[in-house]
Design a protein around this motif. Structure first.
Motif, PDB file in Angstrom:
ATOM      1  N   GLN A 221      -5.079  16.418   1.740  1.00  9.36           N
ATOM      2  CA  GLN A 221      -5.706  15.179   1.310  1.00  9.36           C
ATOM      3  C   GLN A 221      -4.667  14.067   1.213  1.00  9.36           C
ATOM      4  O   GLN A 221      -3.499  14.326   0.917  1.00  9.36           O
ATOM      5  CB  GLN A 221      -6.383  15.355  -0.045  1.00  9.36           C
ATOM      6  N   ARG A 222      -5.144  12.848   1.435  1.00 10.64           N
ATOM      7  CA  ARG A 222      -4.278  11.665   1.329  1.00 10.64           C
ATOM      8  C   ARG A 222      -4.930  10.661   0.382  1.00 10.64           C
ATOM      9  O   ARG A 222      -6.082  10.266   0.592  1.00 10.64           O
ATOM     10  CB  ARG A 222      -4.082  11.023   2.698  1.00 10.64           C
ATOM     11  N   VAL A 223      -4.193  10.286  -0.646  1.00  7.44           N
ATOM     12  CA  VAL A 223      -4.660   9.295  -1.608  1.00  7.44           C
ATOM     13  C   VAL A 223      -4.016   7.959  -1.253  1.00  7.44           C
ATOM     14  O   VAL A 223      -2.796   7.792  -1.377  1.00  7.44           O
ATOM     15  CB  VAL A 223      -4.291   9.698  -3.054  1.00  7.44           C
ATOM     16  N   ASP A 224      -4.829   7.015  -0.787  1.00  9.77           N
ATOM     17  CA  ASP A 224      -4.340   5.687  -0.421  1.00  9.77           C
ATOM     18  C   ASP A 224      -4.578   4.733  -1.584  1.00  9.77           C
ATOM     19  O   ASP A 224      -5.695   4.666  -2.121  1.00  9.77           O
ATOM     20  CB  ASP A 224      -5.061   5.148   0.816  1.00  9.77           C
ATOM     21  N   ALA A 225      -3.548   3.985  -1.940  1.00  7.98           N
ATOM     22  CA  ALA A 225      -3.655   3.068  -3.075  1.00  7.98           C
ATOM     23  C   ALA A 225      -2.945   1.765  -2.752  1.00  7.98           C
ATOM     24  O   ALA A 225      -2.175   1.675  -1.790  1.00  7.98           O
ATOM     25  CB  ALA A 225      -3.048   3.711  -4.327  1.00  7.98           C
ATOM     26  N   CYS A 226      -3.221   0.752  -3.569  1.00  7.49           N
ATOM     27  CA  CYS A 226      -2.486  -0.514  -3.462  1.00  7.49           C
ATOM     28  C   CYS A 226      -1.943  -0.870  -4.831  1.00  7.49           C
ATOM     29  O   CYS A 226      -2.517  -0.502  -5.865  1.00  7.49           O
ATOM     30  CB  CYS A 226      -3.382  -1.623  -2.901  1.00  7.49           C
ATOM     31  N   ARG A 227      -0.833  -1.580  -4.834  1.00 10.06           N
ATOM     32  CA  ARG A 227      -0.209  -2.038  -6.072  1.00 10.06           C
ATOM     33  C   ARG A 227      -0.726  -3.436  -6.375  1.00 10.06           C
ATOM     34  O   ARG A 227      -0.417  -4.407  -5.682  1.00 10.06           O
ATOM     35  CB  ARG A 227       1.311  -2.053  -5.933  1.00 10.06           C
TER      36      ARG A 227
ATOM     37  N   GLU B  50       0.852  -1.188   0.000  1.00  3.27           N
ATOM     38  CA  GLU B  50       0.000   0.000   0.000  1.00  3.27           C
ATOM     39  C   GLU B  50       0.886   1.236   0.000  1.00  3.27           C
ATOM     40  O   GLU B  50       1.966   1.245   0.606  1.00  3.27           O
ATOM     41  CB  GLU B  50      -0.918   0.011   1.220  1.00  3.27           C
ATOM     42  N   VAL B  51       0.425   2.258  -0.668  1.00  3.39           N
ATOM     43  CA  VAL B  51       1.191   3.492  -0.770  1.00  3.39           C
ATOM     44  C   VAL B  51       0.228   4.666  -0.634  1.00  3.39           C
ATOM     45  O   VAL B  51      -0.916   4.600  -1.090  1.00  3.39           O
ATOM     46  CB  VAL B  51       1.974   3.566  -2.108  1.00  3.39           C
ATOM     47  N   SER B  52       0.683   5.723   0.032  1.00  2.00           N
ATOM     48  CA  SER B  52      -0.139   6.912   0.250  1.00  2.00           C
ATOM     49  C   SER B  52       0.577   8.136  -0.306  1.00  2.00           C
ATOM     50  O   SER B  52       1.789   8.297  -0.123  1.00  2.00           O
ATOM     51  CB  SER B  52      -0.416   7.113   1.745  1.00  2.00           C
ATOM     52  N   PHE B  53      -0.202   8.996  -0.959  1.00  2.00           N
ATOM     53  CA  PHE B  53       0.296  10.236  -1.531  1.00  2.00           C
ATOM     54  C   PHE B  53      -0.366  11.400  -0.787  1.00  2.00           C
ATOM     55  O   PHE B  53      -1.594  11.439  -0.659  1.00  2.00           O
ATOM     56  CB  PHE B  53      -0.043  10.319  -3.022  1.00  2.00           C
ATOM     57  N   TYR B  54       0.442  12.338  -0.331  1.00  2.00           N
ATOM     58  CA  TYR B  54      -0.033  13.418   0.524  1.00  2.00           C
ATOM     59  C   TYR B  54       0.026  14.736  -0.240  1.00  2.00           C
ATOM     60  O   TYR B  54       1.074  15.079  -0.810  1.00  2.00           O
ATOM     61  CB  TYR B  54       0.815  13.504   1.796  1.00  2.00           C
TER      62      TYR B  54
ATOM     63  N   LEU C 170      -1.820   0.615 -10.037  1.00  2.00           N
ATOM     64  CA  LEU C 170      -2.275   1.199  -8.778  1.00  2.00           C
ATOM     65  C   LEU C 170      -3.796   1.278  -8.792  1.00  2.00           C
ATOM     66  O   LEU C 170      -4.399   1.668  -9.791  1.00  2.00           O
ATOM     67  CB  LEU C 170      -1.690   2.593  -8.576  1.00  2.00           C
ATOM     68  N   LEU C 171      -4.403   0.920  -7.644  1.00  2.00           N
ATOM     69  CA  LEU C 171      -5.848   1.022  -7.475  1.00  2.00           C
ATOM     70  C   LEU C 171      -6.142   1.831  -6.224  1.00  2.00           C
ATOM     71  O   LEU C 171      -5.507   1.634  -5.188  1.00  2.00           O
ATOM     72  CB  LEU C 171      -6.481  -0.370  -7.342  1.00  2.00           C
ATOM     73  N   LEU C 172      -7.096   2.731  -6.320  1.00  4.64           N
ATOM     74  CA  LEU C 172      -7.468   3.531  -5.161  1.00  4.64           C
ATOM     75  C   LEU C 172      -8.094   2.662  -4.080  1.00  4.64           C
ATOM     76  O   LEU C 172      -8.984   1.854  -4.348  1.00  4.64           O
ATOM     77  CB  LEU C 172      -8.454   4.625  -5.562  1.00  4.64           C
ATOM     78  N   VAL C 173      -7.627   2.838  -2.856  1.00  3.49           N
ATOM     79  CA  VAL C 173      -8.231   2.210  -1.690  1.00  3.49           C
ATOM     80  C   VAL C 173      -9.144   3.204  -0.989  1.00  3.49           C
ATOM     81  O   VAL C 173     -10.273   2.879  -0.610  1.00  3.49           O
ATOM     82  CB  VAL C 173      -7.150   1.693  -0.722  1.00  3.49           C
TER      83      VAL C 173
ATOM     84  N   ALA D 291       4.005   8.349 -13.500  1.00  7.62           N
ATOM     85  CA  ALA D 291       2.712   7.676 -13.641  1.00  7.62           C
ATOM     86  C   ALA D 291       1.994   7.573 -12.302  1.00  7.62           C
ATOM     87  O   ALA D 291       0.762   7.713 -12.223  1.00  7.62           O
ATOM     88  CB  ALA D 291       2.920   6.286 -14.246  1.00  7.62           C
ATOM     89  N   ASP D 292       2.746   7.338 -11.223  1.00  6.25           N
ATOM     90  CA  ASP D 292       2.145   7.293  -9.886  1.00  6.25           C
ATOM     91  C   ASP D 292       1.491   8.623  -9.536  1.00  6.25           C
ATOM     92  O   ASP D 292       0.365   8.671  -9.023  1.00  6.25           O
ATOM     93  CB  ASP D 292       3.211   6.972  -8.831  1.00  6.25           C
ATOM     94  N   LEU D 293       2.213   9.711  -9.806  1.00  4.34           N
ATOM     95  CA  LEU D 293       1.678  11.028  -9.467  1.00  4.34           C
ATOM     96  C   LEU D 293       0.487  11.391 -10.348  1.00  4.34           C
ATOM     97  O   LEU D 293      -0.469  12.026  -9.880  1.00  4.34           O
ATOM     98  CB  LEU D 293       2.771  12.087  -9.595  1.00  4.34           C
ATOM     99  N   GLU D 294       0.518  10.982 -11.595  1.00  2.00           N
ATOM    100  CA  GLU D 294      -0.631  11.218 -12.466  1.00  2.00           C
ATOM    101  C   GLU D 294      -1.856  10.485 -11.919  1.00  2.00           C
ATOM    102  O   GLU D 294      -2.973  11.013 -11.919  1.00  2.00           O
ATOM    103  CB  GLU D 294      -0.323  10.751 -13.885  1.00  2.00           C
ATOM    104  N   PHE D 295      -1.651   9.253 -11.451  1.00  2.00           N
ATOM    105  CA  PHE D 295      -2.734   8.479 -10.824  1.00  2.00           C
ATOM    106  C   PHE D 295      -3.312   9.235  -9.635  1.00  2.00           C
ATOM    107  O   PHE D 295      -4.534   9.429  -9.533  1.00  2.00           O
ATOM    108  CB  PHE D 295      -2.182   7.120 -10.378  1.00  2.00           C
ATOM    109  N   ALA D 296      -2.450   9.672  -8.719  1.00  4.35           N
ATOM    110  CA  ALA D 296      -2.927  10.325  -7.498  1.00  4.35           C
ATOM    111  C   ALA D 296      -3.621  11.646  -7.811  1.00  4.35           C
ATOM    112  O   ALA D 296      -4.659  11.975  -7.213  1.00  4.35           O
ATOM    113  CB  ALA D 296      -1.762  10.545  -6.539  1.00  4.35           C
TER     114      ALA D 296
END
Length: 280
Positions: free
Chosen positions: A227-233, A175-179, A239-242, A208-213
């Motif tokens: 805001q925090r974007v939580d995703a899983c690989r 899991e990865v989070s973007f802040y 990447l899929l949004l959690v 690509a990760d940042l474009e997703f978030a």
């Protein structure tokens, strides 16, 4: 006479016990730094209504799941909207701030999100899995979350229970989070060990990760706030949004070094300045 410095009411529950995290430490740190630029007082969510009229803005931070004080939260939202109270994050968020309906909306719209349904007749739209995640639409912090075997899923949804969501259990790599502060990316953290969600390390996102978030930040439409974007690989590398946390996202500032924390504080202060100066 008005104060020479903006006055902030900082809303948090310093006693809230979160698994694997110490909310109080994060808020003690943030308030110590915000006091450098703002006149600030700290209060519990249930005290906000009685105090907020004396401040230029209300900052909602680690206040815990609103299920614990739903009546006070609903009245706070009503009063803040009626009185034009400046609330940070603004209460117009479309994501977790408003419940989990957005996961259904994003699934329908074709966004890269863990597929989500809320009706028995829509189970056919989900990928086949041995187990499924069932969680309340108004849940938070894993409250009420259940793992259900495929064989028992249809019985669980008998009668068209519309207050829960169903998702397949995804066999993710991590899991990865973007802040983000406003629309500006700040840092990313990930949990390299799937059984230790809150043992986080710095993550260097690809373009690509940042474009997703950023797709989800743009979709939510908040001009100000954290805001925090939580995703899983997923197994295929996608990447899929959690979850898109837009009410009171925990920031895991303890996983950053001093330089990273200083940069975040500077971004938050600048955001608050813009927010308080913006037209009501």
């Amino acid at each position: 006479m008005p104060s020479a410095r903006p006055r902030l009411l900082y809303v948090t529950d310093l006693a809230y016990q979160a698994r694997g995290r110490r909310y109080c430490d994060e808020d003690i740190f943030l308030t110590s730094r915000l006091r450098e630029d703002f006149d600030l007082a700290v209060c519990h969510p249930r005290d906000t209504l009685a105090l907020m009229d004396a401040f230029d803005g209300v900052v909602v931070r680690n206040s815990g799941p609103v299920l614990g004080y739903q009546d006070a939260h609903d009245e706070f939202r009503r009063r803040a909207a009626a009185d034009g109270t400046r609330v940070y994050n603004p209460l117009s968020g479309r994501a977790d701030m408003a419940g989990k309906q957005y996961l259904l909306d994003l699934t329908t719209a074709g966004y890269p999100v863990i597929p989500t349904v809320d009706r028995a007749e829509d189970l056919r739209l989900l990928p086949e899995a041995d187990r499924y995640v069932v969680k309340p639409k108004l849940g938070a912090d894993s409250i009420g979350l259940r793992i259900v075997p495929a064989a028992g899923l249809r019985d669980l949804l008998a009668g068209d229970v519309r207050d829960v969501l169903v998702q397949p259990c995804v066999d993710f790599a991590y899991e990865v989070s973007f802040y983000f502060v406003d629309h500006d990316f700040q840092y990313a953290l990930y949990a390299p060990h799937t059984d230790r969600r809150w043992q986080l390390e710095r993550y260097e996102p690809t373009d690509a990760d940042l474009e997703f978030a950023r797709r989800f930040i743009e979709w939510n439409g908040l001009d100000h706030g954290i805001q925090r974007v939580d995703a899983c690989r997923a197994p295929d590398g996608e990447l899929l949004l959690v979850e898109l946390e837009d009410l009171n996202p925990y920031l895991s500032l303890d996983a950053l070094d001093d330089t990273g924390r200083d940069a975040f504080v500077a971004a938050m202060k600048a955001s608050l300045d813009r927010f308080l100066a913006a037209p009501a």
